[in-house]
Design a protein around this motif. Structure first.
Motif, PDB file in Angstrom:
ATOM      1  N   LEU A  76       3.699   0.751   8.283  1.00 59.13           N
ATOM      2  CA  LEU A  76       2.472   1.301   8.858  1.00 59.13           C
ATOM      3  C   LEU A  76       2.725   1.773  10.280  1.00 59.13           C
ATOM      4  CD1 LEU A  76      -0.161  -1.282   7.584  1.00 59.13           C
ATOM      5  CD2 LEU A  76       0.108   1.084   6.850  1.00 59.13           C
ATOM      6  N   ILE A  77       3.493   0.960  11.008  1.00 61.00           N
ATOM      7  CA  ILE A  77       3.769   1.330  12.390  1.00 61.00           C
ATOM      8  C   ILE A  77       4.572   2.625  12.435  1.00 61.00           C
ATOM      9  CG2 ILE A  77       4.925   0.658  14.514  1.00 61.00           C
ATOM     10  CD1 ILE A  77       4.425  -2.219  13.779  1.00 61.00           C
ATOM     11  N   SER A  78       5.582   2.719  11.575  1.00 65.37           N
ATOM     12  CA  SER A  78       6.414   3.926  11.622  1.00 65.37           C
ATOM     13  C   SER A  78       5.616   5.130  11.164  1.00 65.37           C
ATOM     14  CB  SER A  78       7.664   3.732  10.773  1.00 65.37           C
ATOM     15  OG  SER A  78       7.448   4.197   9.482  1.00 65.37           O
ATOM     16  N   ASN A  79       4.674   4.894  10.292  1.00 70.93           N
ATOM     17  CA  ASN A  79       3.829   5.969   9.819  1.00 70.93           C
ATOM     18  C   ASN A  79       3.052   6.607  10.955  1.00 70.93           C
ATOM     19  OD1 ASN A  79       2.794   7.502   7.693  1.00 70.93           O
ATOM     20  ND2 ASN A  79       0.897   6.334   7.733  1.00 70.93           N
ATOM     21  N   GLY A  80       2.596   5.754  11.848  1.00 68.64           N
ATOM     22  CA  GLY A  80       1.775   6.260  12.938  1.00 68.64           C
ATOM     23  C   GLY A  80       2.578   6.865  14.071  1.00 68.64           C
ATOM     24  N   TYR A  81       3.885   6.704  13.963  1.00 67.95           N
ATOM     25  CA  TYR A  81       4.736   7.135  15.063  1.00 67.95           C
ATOM     26  C   TYR A  81       4.606   8.622  15.338  1.00 67.95           C
ATOM     27  CZ  TYR A  81       8.908   7.678  17.863  1.00 67.95           C
ATOM     28  OH  TYR A  81       9.786   7.972  18.865  1.00 67.95           O
ATOM     29  N   SER A  82       4.471   9.385  14.272  1.00 68.67           N
ATOM     30  CA  SER A  82       4.430  10.836  14.466  1.00 68.67           C
ATOM     31  C   SER A  82       3.150  11.293  15.144  1.00 68.67           C
ATOM     32  CB  SER A  82       4.614  11.558  13.125  1.00 68.67           C
ATOM     33  OG  SER A  82       4.303  10.691  12.069  1.00 68.67           O
ATOM     34  N   TYR A  83       2.156  10.422  15.238  1.00 69.97           N
ATOM     35  CA  TYR A  83       0.897  10.838  15.855  1.00 69.97           C
ATOM     36  C   TYR A  83       0.781  10.406  17.302  1.00 69.97           C
ATOM     37  CZ  TYR A  83      -0.107  11.897  11.094  1.00 69.97           C
ATOM     38  OH  TYR A  83      -0.025  12.419   9.835  1.00 69.97           O
ATOM     39  N   MET A  84       1.871   9.867  17.819  1.00 70.05           N
ATOM     40  CA  MET A  84       1.823   9.374  19.188  1.00 70.05           C
ATOM     41  C   MET A  84       1.617  10.495  20.180  1.00 70.05           C
ATOM     42  SD  MET A  84       3.184   6.030  19.572  1.00 70.05           S
ATOM     43  CE  MET A  84       4.562   6.285  20.620  1.00 70.05           C
ATOM     44  N   LEU A  85       2.354  11.582  19.967  1.00 70.36           N
ATOM     45  CA  LEU A  85       2.244  12.664  20.931  1.00 70.36           C
ATOM     46  C   LEU A  85       0.844  13.236  20.939  1.00 70.36           C
ATOM     47  CD1 LEU A  85       5.677  14.453  20.604  1.00 70.36           C
ATOM     48  CD2 LEU A  85       4.688  13.336  22.600  1.00 70.36           C
ATOM     49  N   VAL A 139       7.167   2.874   0.037  1.00 69.94           N
ATOM     50  CA  VAL A 139       5.908   3.333   0.632  1.00 69.94           C
ATOM     51  C   VAL A 139       4.681   2.855  -0.134  1.00 69.94           C
ATOM     52  CG1 VAL A 139       4.904   5.337   1.744  1.00 69.94           C
ATOM     53  CG2 VAL A 139       7.258   5.414   0.958  1.00 69.94           C
ATOM     54  N   THR A 140       4.883   2.481  -1.377  1.00 67.80           N
ATOM     55  CA  THR A 140       3.728   2.157  -2.205  1.00 67.80           C
ATOM     56  C   THR A 140       2.999   0.891  -1.760  1.00 67.80           C
ATOM     57  OG1 THR A 140       5.325   1.118  -3.654  1.00 67.80           O
ATOM     58  CG2 THR A 140       4.489   3.279  -4.300  1.00 67.80           C
ATOM     59  N   ARG A 141       3.755  -0.078  -1.246  1.00 68.74           N
ATOM     60  CA  ARG A 141       3.103  -1.300  -0.776  1.00 68.74           C
ATOM     61  C   ARG A 141       3.503  -1.479   0.681  1.00 68.74           C
ATOM     62  NH1 ARG A 141       0.019  -2.164  -4.356  1.00 68.74           N
ATOM     63  NH2 ARG A 141       0.256  -3.242  -6.348  1.00 68.74           N
ATOM     64  N   PRO A 142       2.841  -0.757   1.557  1.00 66.89           N
ATOM     65  CA  PRO A 142       3.333  -0.732   2.939  1.00 66.89           C
ATOM     66  C   PRO A 142       3.231  -2.074   3.645  1.00 66.89           C
ATOM     67  CG  PRO A 142       1.231   0.390   2.777  1.00 66.89           C
ATOM     68  CD  PRO A 142       1.616   0.018   1.393  1.00 66.89           C
ATOM     69  N   SER A 143       4.296  -2.431   4.329  1.00 62.14           N
ATOM     70  CA  SER A 143       4.255  -3.616   5.181  1.00 62.14           C
ATOM     71  C   SER A 143       3.867  -3.132   6.574  1.00 62.14           C
ATOM     72  CB  SER A 143       5.622  -4.285   5.221  1.00 62.14           C
ATOM     73  OG  SER A 143       6.507  -3.475   5.974  1.00 62.14           O
ATOM     74  N   SER A 185      11.881  -1.639   7.509  1.00 60.80           N
ATOM     75  CA  SER A 185      10.848  -0.751   6.992  1.00 60.80           C
ATOM     76  C   SER A 185      10.546   0.356   7.984  1.00 60.80           C
ATOM     77  CB  SER A 185       9.578  -1.534   6.696  1.00 60.80           C
ATOM     78  OG  SER A 185       9.823  -2.496   5.707  1.00 60.80           O
ATOM     79  N   PHE A 186      10.563  -0.002   9.264  1.00 64.68           N
ATOM     80  CA  PHE A 186      10.287   0.998  10.272  1.00 64.68           C
ATOM     81  C   PHE A 186      11.308   2.124  10.197  1.00 64.68           C
ATOM     82  CE2 PHE A 186       8.518   2.528  14.156  1.00 64.68           C
ATOM     83  CZ  PHE A 186       9.563   3.090  14.844  1.00 64.68           C
ATOM     84  N   LEU A 187      12.548   1.754   9.966  1.00 58.06           N
ATOM     85  CA  LEU A 187      13.610   2.750   9.921  1.00 58.06           C
ATOM     86  C   LEU A 187      13.634   3.504   8.603  1.00 58.06           C
ATOM     87  CD1 LEU A 187      16.434   0.687  11.583  1.00 58.06           C
ATOM     88  CD2 LEU A 187      15.260   2.652  12.520  1.00 58.06           C
ATOM     89  N   GLY A 188      12.732   3.121   7.687  1.00 57.19           N
ATOM     90  CA  GLY A 188      12.696   3.836   6.431  1.00 57.19           C
ATOM     91  C   GLY A 188      13.706   3.343   5.424  1.00 57.19           C
ATOM     92  N   ILE A 189      14.375   2.247   5.718  1.00 54.84           N
ATOM     93  CA  ILE A 189      15.343   1.740   4.762  1.00 54.84           C
ATOM     94  C   ILE A 189      14.955   0.356   4.268  1.00 54.84           C
ATOM     95  CG2 ILE A 189      17.295   3.094   5.535  1.00 54.84           C
ATOM     96  CD1 ILE A 189      18.116   0.889   7.341  1.00 54.84           C
ATOM     97  N   GLY A 190      13.658   0.071   4.303  1.00 56.32           N
ATOM     98  CA  GLY A 190      13.203  -1.245   3.860  1.00 56.32           C
ATOM     99  C   GLY A 190      12.330  -1.142   2.634  1.00 56.32           C
ATOM    100  N   MET A 228      -4.438  -5.687   7.078  1.00 60.07           N
ATOM    101  CA  MET A 228      -4.573  -6.956   6.358  1.00 60.07           C
ATOM    102  C   MET A 228      -3.614  -6.989   5.183  1.00 60.07           C
ATOM    103  SD  MET A 228      -8.604  -7.612   6.101  1.00 60.07           S
ATOM    104  CE  MET A 228      -9.504  -8.500   7.314  1.00 60.07           C
ATOM    105  N   TYR A 229      -3.609  -5.907   4.398  1.00 57.88           N
ATOM    106  CA  TYR A 229      -2.691  -5.849   3.265  1.00 57.88           C
ATOM    107  C   TYR A 229      -1.250  -5.859   3.751  1.00 57.88           C
ATOM    108  CZ  TYR A 229      -6.227  -4.941  -0.295  1.00 57.88           C
ATOM    109  OH  TYR A 229      -7.271  -5.068  -1.166  1.00 57.88           O
ATOM    110  N   GLY A 230      -1.020  -5.131   4.832  1.00 57.41           N
ATOM    111  CA  GLY A 230       0.333  -5.071   5.384  1.00 57.41           C
ATOM    112  C   GLY A 230       0.801  -6.454   5.804  1.00 57.41           C
ATOM    113  N   LEU A 231      -0.116  -7.212   6.402  1.00 54.50           N
ATOM    114  CA  LEU A 231       0.181  -8.582   6.816  1.00 54.50           C
ATOM    115  C   LEU A 231       0.643  -9.380   5.607  1.00 54.50           C
ATOM    116  CD1 LEU A 231      -0.104 -10.385   9.320  1.00 54.50           C
ATOM    117  CD2 LEU A 231      -2.375 -10.955   8.536  1.00 54.50           C
ATOM    118  N   ARG A 232      -0.119  -9.191   4.532  1.00 56.69           N
ATOM    119  CA  ARG A 232       0.174  -9.890   3.303  1.00 56.69           C
ATOM    120  C   ARG A 232       1.585  -9.571   2.814  1.00 56.69           C
ATOM    121  NH1 ARG A 232      -2.713  -9.551  -2.306  1.00 56.69           N
ATOM    122  NH2 ARG A 232      -3.129 -11.777  -2.532  1.00 56.69           N
ATOM    123  N   VAL A 233       1.887  -8.279   2.748  1.00 58.61           N
ATOM    124  CA  VAL A 233       3.201  -7.860   2.266  1.00 58.61           C
ATOM    125  C   VAL A 233       4.300  -8.421   3.150  1.00 58.61           C
ATOM    126  CG1 VAL A 233       4.690  -5.884   1.870  1.00 58.61           C
ATOM    127  CG2 VAL A 233       2.295  -5.762   1.229  1.00 58.61           C
TER     128      VAL A 233
END
Lengths: 327, 324, 282
Positions: free
Chosen positions: C239-248, C231-235, C223-228, C80-85
């Protein structure tokens, strides 16, 4: 009507409907006429009269949401099934040809004139391409296109408007059709070009005895060109007969109104007479569809007036004509 | 025609030149490029040596002229990270990106164009409506999300395809590509499909709109009045009319693909230029960034010119000298 | 307005899209009050609750409807917050682009001549480049961060606004009311602002919707690529890129939940925009 043996096309009870939000609209309502060899029939009407749709119907070119509801069409003695697309395709461009308004949009912009003509030939006859090409060149020469061997390789945008329409006529006459339907072919063209086109058509008729249906809103052109005229209003033929008879003694209020508004007859007048009202909603009427705009409308006009012979070969669908014929 | 190409090329060179100024100003004039290379505890004397070594203490316009001269020599500087020539790094990885982009383009066309033509011809049929819904979906799905989805479904769950990297490379007719090896094909499949989704949507929409417009055009009616068969009308009259717009857009789309590949390459660890630029931005490896930008701009210009030329060849109405 | 809404709603998919969009806008606007958890307040996060699947129970006994991420953040709230950002950044960027584009568009249309040609050349140049390239250039040159992303969006989008507005304004310029204003000796600024601008803006509405979707996409990509965004106010992209490492580890929800929000947002905007375009054309 024309003499049976010489009849190229006979149309009876032709009706075409368009499906819409408020039910089916009868755009062509029980239309009947015929055309003989070497005869030019003019179909005259305003927008919405159904004149173009009549032409498409005979060609079997009516697309959904429209469809031919009924029609008894006989071409050179054979019955045509207007709804059988496969059968009609053999007739189109072969026994009956059509030319349209604005030749720039009739010809494919990215194909050469020659290719488009060869297509028209090869669609109906098997022959080597070379032969088809020389036929095309000959046809171009016949309609008066200079250097046809060169022109055959041109693209439509390289030709002038008048030449393009000649090309269209050439294409239409390639397969020696018995009938050519011309839908407003000179609308929007220069008067001089128009005269040339009319001349070409007349030559075709004289040379090959072709029958022509000339669809237009321009009474003046019809007056020059046609042997017989059929006047259409809101999907119905309201009057038909020899051109001179119609011009001299029109027998339907609508025809009278049309003729009355021609420039030629109104020299010296301050205002051009107009037919009052508009064609809106006329298609929904079952009685006389012109009644809402007619100065002579009466209670009897709520019933559809039958076609009555006013003088030899001259018919009108009006209560006045009926009275005149009876009395 | 030759004149036209020449003029466009000159305009392109001017553009690249302008780009170089922008790039130079931003990279060398903004911020302190040294900050990346040295840690805060480095003594000033060492910093000064680095600065003069890189020529960063000279006046700006001198620096630019040196920069320009180097560019013309093909010397874009050396990567701050690897020490290798920047341009060399970019060129080395370009074939991989090209391979991926071309494969994606082919997939997009093979699927998108026929689908679009059918949808345009029968817009209210099942195929027609599904195609338009499908294309809308494709446009809305962000490429990194579809990549994740593809990986989840095919790599992790179904264990069918690997998650990243480029396959082995084989050489056919002097062209070396990973498409020629089985391992290569397995590895290129997911990234290429992912990259093809957006252009596929574009092709579906473009061809279906083109066909729809053409079908109602009067020359089609005239063609039917000539008694031509549906087959001929479809294959020649309709198709020929949509070729010019499709070709023009293909050029533009291909250019966009080269840029959009950054996401796909990053996620699938595809060793192409897109992957490189992202890493370089993250590590502030400015020489490589400049090299990539100049290179991309040039490629882009060339592609645009080529697309215009092909279009003029296909459509006889267009004359390159400017008169239409 | 009501009539327009009724025509709009005749297409049921579009109406659905509009409904979803309005719902999302509502959620984004009132996220701080609607979200079960304040994800920015680190004290509310419990690391013991991290990486719980959707429907998992929290240590405190509540339910995390959409699961949690690696920091124990409730994904529903974070999204929800991410949506907002995401929305705020995209809107800011597109508004800036609109302002710049409208300014130059009207200027070009009104001034004509050399000014017009010059501006249009720059526009053509800008339009020749895909937005991601422009954004990459901006970020490469100026670094990452909120203002840079907004700027990147603005720079990559202004040109299309400028061009569209100029086309409309040029047509309007020939109309009587503009000639009247000129005869009345109104100042150029006044004519441009009061007369030309309001009457040229209508066709932009469809474009603005499409561009907002593009801006959301662009920001998410960066943001996904880390150049947006930081981290303090995640869009949503972050958030999506954050979860990427947990896919495996097959903990898909960490990426997929914010991903679903993003896709839903983009889909609904595109549906609405498409319908608006259809209505505009008829």
């Amino acid at each position: 009507m024309t003499d049976g043996n010489d009849q190229v096309l006979s149309v009876r009870s032709l009706s075409t409907e368009f499906d819409g939000e408020d039910g089916a609209l009868r755009v062509v309502d029980d239309v009947a006429f015929s055309v003989g060899r070497g005869e030019i029939l003019g179909i005259v009407g305003e927008s919405g009269s159904g004149k173009s749709v009549t032409g498409y119907s005979i060609m079997g070119l009516v697309d959904p949401p429209g469809r031919v509801a009924s029609g008894d069409v006989v071409l050179e003695g054979r019955r045509l099934d207007l709804t059988d697309d496969a059968a009609m395709r053999k007739v189109r461009g072969n026994a009956i040809s059509m030319i349209f308004q604005d030749p720039m949009t009739s010809l494919h912009p990215l194909l050469t004139i020659g290719d488009q003509m060869i297509d028209a030939i090869l669609a109906h006859r098997k022959m080597p391409k070379r032969e088809a090409r020389s036929l095309a060149v000959e046809a171009l020469r016949k309609v008066g296109i200079p250097s046809p061997e060169v022109r055959v390789r041109s693209y439509p945008h390289q030709l002038s408007g008048g030449m393009r329409q000649r090309v269209a006529i050439a294409i239409a006459s390639l397969n020696q059709p018995a009938l050519i339907i011309a839908d407003e072919p000179t609308t929007g063209l220069d008067v001089t070009i128009q005269a040339q086109i009319l001349h070409e058509i007349q030559m075709l008729v004289a040379d090959r005895g072709m029958a022509v249906i000339w669809i237009t809103h321009d009474m003046a052109v019809v007056g020059q060109l046609a042997d017989r005229v059929a006047v259409m209003y809101a999907g119905r033929i309201v009057e038909e007969g020899p051109t001179q008879a119609i011009l001299d003694s029109p027998a339907h209020p609508y025809t009278i109104g049309l003729l009355g508004s021609l420039l030629g007859r109104n020299r010296g007048k301050a205002e051009l007479p107009q037919i009052p009202g508009s064609i809106d909603n006329a298609h929904r009427l079952t009685g006389c569809r012109f009644a809402p705009r007619c100065a002579h409308a009466r209670a009897e006009c709520e019933a559809r007036p039958p076609m009555v012979e006013v003088s030899p070969g001259h018919h009108s669908a009006c209560i006045l004509a009926t009275e005149q014929a009876d009395g | 025609m030759a004149v036209y190409v020449l003029v466009r090329l000159l305009q392109g060179i001017l553009l690249v030149f302008l780009m170089s100024i922008v790039a130079f100003c931003a990279i060398y004039a903004v911020g302190n490029p040294i900050s990346v290379l040295v840690s805060p505890t480095t003594p000033q004397s060492v910093i000064d040596k680095v600065v003069s070594g890189l020529g960063l203490d000279r006046p700006l316009h001198e620096q630019y002229l040196i920069f320009l001269r180097n560019l013309l020599d093909g010397d874009f500087g050396y990567s701050y990270v690897t020490g290798q020539p920047a341009l060399g790094m970019v060129l080395e990885r370009f074939p991989a990106t090209l391979e991926l982009a071309l494969t994606a383009m082919v997939i997009a066309m093979l699927v998108g164009v026929p689908l679009g033509v059918w949808a345009g011809y029968r817009p209210n049929g099942v195929v027609g409506r599904m195609a338009s819904g499908f294309s809308m979906l494709l446009i809305s799905l962000p490429p990194f999300w579809t990549a994740l989805l593809l990986i989840i479904v095919f790599s992790i769950e179904a264990r069918l395809l690997p998650t990243g990297g480029r396959g082995e490379v084989a050489s056919v007719l002097g062209i070396s590509s990973s498409l020629f090896t089985q391992d290569g094909l397995r590895r290129i499949l997911l990234p290429a499909v992912n990259l093809s989704l957006f252009p596929m949507a574009m092709f579906i929409r473009l061809t279906s709109a083109g066909v729809r417009e053409t079908v109602s055009a009067s020359f089609i009616r005239f063609a039917r009045a000539k008694g031509l068969s549906t087959g001929r009308i479809l294959s020649v009259y309709i198709l020929k009319n949509i070729v010019p717009p499709v070709v023009t857009v293909s050029g533009i789309i291909f250019g966009m693909l080269l840029a959009f590949s950054v996401i796909t390459e990053s996620i699938f660890s595809w060793p192409g230029t897109g992957h490189l630029i992202i890493k370089s931005i993250q590590t502030s490896d400015r020489p490589v960034v400049i090299a990539y930008l100049m290179f991309s701009v040039s490629i882009f210009i060339v592609i645009n010119i080529a697309a215009d030329v092909v279009c003029a060849v296909v459509d006889p109405r267009i004359s390159l000298s400017g008169s239409r | 307005m009501a009539a327009y809404a009724r025509r709009f709603a005749r297409n049921r998919m579009a109406a659905l899209g509009a409904g979803i969009l309005l719902a999302m806008l509502f959620v984004a606007a009132f996220a701080p009050w609607l979200a079960p958890q304040d994800v920015y307040d680190l004290s509310t996060l419990d690391i013991m609750d991290s990486r719980l699947p959707p429907g998992g129970e929290s240590f405190a006994g509540g339910v995390y409807w959409l699961g949690t991420d690696d920091q124990g953040r409730d994904l529903l709230s974070a999204s929800m917050y991410g949506l907002r950002v995401s929305l705020v950044v995209a809107l800011a960027g597109t508004t800036a682009a609109l302002a710049i584009g409208v300014f130059f568009g009207i200027l070009a249309a009104y001034a004509g001549g050399a000014v017009d040609t010059a501006i249009m050349r720059v526009v053509d140049l800008q339009l020749a480049f895909p937005s991601i390239l422009t954004a990459l250039v901006m970020v490469a040159l100026f670094g990452a961060g909120l203002e840079k992303v907004v700027l990147a969006i603005a720079i990559s989008q202004w040109a299309i606004f400028a061009r569209t507005l100029r086309s409309t304004a040029i047509v309007e310029r020939t109309k009587e009311y503009v000639k009247a204003a000129v005869t009345l000796r109104y100042s150029s600024a006044r004519i441009m602002l009061v007369h030309l601008l309001p009457n040229s803006i209508a066709p932009l509405s469809v474009l603005v919707v499409a561009e907002i979707a593009a801006a959301i996409s662009l920001e998410a990509m960066l943001s996904f690529l880390g150049i947006g965004l930081p981290v303090t106010r995640p869009s949503l992209g972050l958030l999506i890129s954050n979860g990427y490492s947990y896919m495996l580890a097959r903990e898909y929800w960490i990426s997929m939940v914010p991903g679903a929000f993003l896709v839903l947002l983009l889909l609904s905007i595109n549906l609405v925009g498409e319908r608006m375009r259809q209505l505009n054309e008829s």
